[in-house]
Design an enzyme around this catalytic site. Structure first.
Site, PDB file in Angstrom:
ATOM      1  N   GLY A 112     -19.420  30.709 -11.812  1.00  0.00           N
ATOM      2  CA  GLY A 112     -18.924  31.927 -12.458  1.00  0.00           C
ATOM      3  C   GLY A 112     -19.029  33.161 -11.580  1.00  0.00           C
ATOM      4  N   ARG A 123     -28.784  43.462 -10.341  1.00  0.00           N
ATOM      5  CA  ARG A 123     -28.380  43.519  -8.938  1.00  0.00           C
ATOM      6  C   ARG A 123     -27.110  42.711  -8.676  1.00  0.00           C
ATOM      7  NH1 ARG A 123     -34.373  42.386  -6.478  1.00  0.00           N
ATOM      8  NH2 ARG A 123     -34.933  44.546  -6.083  1.00  0.00           N
ATOM      9  N   ILE A 145     -20.010  17.834   4.102  1.00  0.00           N
ATOM     10  CA  ILE A 145     -20.130  18.706   2.926  1.00  0.00           C
ATOM     11  C   ILE A 145     -18.986  19.717   2.903  1.00  0.00           C
ATOM     12  CG2 ILE A 145     -22.630  18.425   2.744  1.00  0.00           C
ATOM     13  CD1 ILE A 145     -22.823  21.393   3.798  1.00  0.00           C
ATOM     14  N   ASP A 146     -18.381  19.996   4.062  1.00  0.00           N
ATOM     15  CA  ASP A 146     -17.296  20.994   4.125  1.00  0.00           C
ATOM     16  C   ASP A 146     -16.023  20.535   3.416  1.00  0.00           C
ATOM     17  OD1 ASP A 146     -19.007  22.475   5.617  1.00  0.00           O
ATOM     18  OD2 ASP A 146     -17.901  22.350   7.492  1.00  0.00           O
ATOM     19  N   GLY A 153     -19.623  26.332   5.589  1.00  0.00           N
ATOM     20  CA  GLY A 153     -18.179  26.212   5.729  1.00  0.00           C
ATOM     21  C   GLY A 153     -17.691  27.149   6.814  1.00  0.00           C
TER      22      GLY A 153
HETATM   23  O1  F6P Z   1     -20.003  20.590   9.243  1.00  0.00           O
HETATM   24  C1  F6P Z   1     -20.953  20.776   8.268  1.00  0.00           C
HETATM   25  C2  F6P Z   1     -21.734  22.054   8.515  1.00  0.00           C
HETATM   26  O2  F6P Z   1     -22.803  22.058   7.623  1.00  0.00           O
HETATM   27  C3  F6P Z   1     -20.931  23.340   8.426  1.00  0.00           C
HETATM   28  O3  F6P Z   1     -20.717  23.780   7.111  1.00  0.00           O
HETATM   29  C4  F6P Z   1     -21.790  24.284   9.207  1.00  0.00           C
HETATM   30  O4  F6P Z   1     -21.041  25.365   9.680  1.00  0.00           O
HETATM   31  C5  F6P Z   1     -22.282  23.422  10.308  1.00  0.00           C
HETATM   32  O5  F6P Z   1     -22.263  22.093   9.824  1.00  0.00           O
HETATM   33  C6  F6P Z   1     -23.653  23.724  10.826  1.00  0.00           C
HETATM   34  O6  F6P Z   1     -23.898  22.887  11.899  1.00  0.00           O
HETATM   35  P1  F6P Z   1     -25.298  22.680  12.600  1.00  0.00           P
HETATM   36  O7  F6P Z   1     -26.204  21.979  11.633  1.00  0.00           O
HETATM   37  O8  F6P Z   1     -24.995  21.845  13.793  1.00  0.00           O
HETATM   38  O9  F6P Z   1     -25.814  24.044  12.935  1.00  0.00           O
END
Ligand code: F6P
Length: 335
Positions: free
Chosen positions: A201, A178, A142-143, A186
């Site tokens: 936005g 708020r 997803i990153d 990420g």
């Molecule tokens: O690499 C994908 C990710 O979802 C990152 O965005 C996040 O920092 C990390 O994995 C979290 O990892 P875990 O599920 O091992 O805590």
């Protein structure tokens, strides 16, 4: 049987296609199942025997394998997570772990391995290739930070999840006038924050790749309020520092009531978007096609909207390509 599709599909296989493994590794990403399906069905279509490796590289180390037929990947195209399971196998960073994984693949009679995962998994896969195991790689995280590709499987779904969440947050933010600080995933990359912030936005977007200017963030909030805005959204990538600390400081400097929401692993789950499913089909087919063509050591990737394959070294030497020009656009659009 010749090439499948028209794009980056491999030439007809040389010799016998053999027995090929497929595994998912690292953080799961929506669309991994669609990629497994593509790899398995394309491999079977071309005459290979296909084997699923469970729980990422750990399954290679522990001999945890399952024979795959066309029906093994039925009814998974729309499911999040990964039916094979996944793991963050830290041991794969070590020479001993890499050698053990190659030995495991040989013991399982694998002639090649398709790995579906993120940047850490690409490094591990390149190491196995260097040790003589034919491999191919499918970028899925997803990153969206695997170098050498414009897109990774799972990113589109995660961004849609974030934008839907921010739409809801915006309702309550407006009702109470708020400011919300929304932390998205990420650790090292701001792709989700930037694209979701643009799509939702947001007033400000904070990412690890760009220095944070809280003065600018506060000035923008105050200008917005002065022209009648009843809510403000600040999107922060988790790698850009503590969302709570930023929120406290913004509240102190602006006097605006501020709340924090950490979206967390919600972003990793859910049914993949159509775009991620189609991408998984294309990248999965291209990767297994490399093994079938006898051209291993390559990653399937997107460049200019087209799927291609490139050697690992070339991919690893490329940047992850955050388009910093988009920050300016986001800033202009949210004035
Ligand atoms: O690499 C994908 C990710 O979802 C990152 O965005 C996040 O920092 C990390 O994995 C979290 O990892 P875990 O599920 O091992 O805590």
């Amino acid at each position: 049987v010749g090439a499948i599709g028209t794009e980056a599909a491999a030439p007809a296989a040389r010799g016998t296609p053999g027995r090929l493994g497929v595994l998912t590794s690292g953080g799961d990403a929506p669309g991994m199942n669609a990629a497994i399906r593509a790899v398995v069905r394309c491999g079977l279509f071309r005459g290979a025997r296909m084997v699923g490796v469970r729980r990422g590289f750990l399954g290679l180390l522990q001999g945890d394998l399952v024979e795959m037929e066309p029906g093994s990947v039925a009814d998974i195209i729309h499911r999040g997570g990964t039916v094979l399971g996944t793991a963050r196998a830290e041991v794969m960073r070590t020479a001993a772990g890499q050698a053990a994984a190659v030995a495991g693949a040989r013991a399982a009679g694998l002639d090649g391995l398709v790995v579906i995962g993120g940047e850490g998994s690409l490094h591990a896969t390149a190491a196995l290739e260097a040790l003589g195991l034919p491999t191919a790689f499918v970028p899925a995280t997803i990153d969206n930070d695997v170098p050498g590709t414009e897109q990774c499987i799972g990113f589109d779904t995660a961004v849609n999840t974030v934008v839907q969440a921010i739409d809801r947050i915006r309702d309550t933010a407006t009702a109470h006038e708020r400011t919300f600080v929304v932390e998205v995933m990420g650790r090292r990359a701001g792709h989700i924050a930037l694209t979701a912030g643009l799509g939702a936005g947001a007033e400000s977007i904070l990412v690890p790749e760009v220095a944070i200017d809280l003065d600018d963030v506060c000035q923008r909030l105050l200008r917005g309020r002065a022209r009648g805005k009843r809510h403000s959204i600040i999107v922060v990538a988790e790698g850009a520092g503590a969302a709570y600390a930023h929120a406290k400081e913004v509240e102190r400097r602006t006097g605006l009531e501020t709340r924090v929401i950490v979206l967390g692993h919600v972003q990793r789950g859910g049914s993949p978007t159509a775009a991620d499913r189609a991408l998984a089909a294309r990248l999965g087919a291209a990767a297994v096609g490399c093994l079938l063509a006898g051209t291993p050591g390559r990653m399937a990737s997107v460049a200019g909207g087209r799927v291609r394959t490139l050697p690992y070294a070339e991919a690893l030497a490329a940047g992850s390509g955050l388009d910093v020009g988009l920050f300016e656009l986001a800033a202009v659009l949210s004035t």
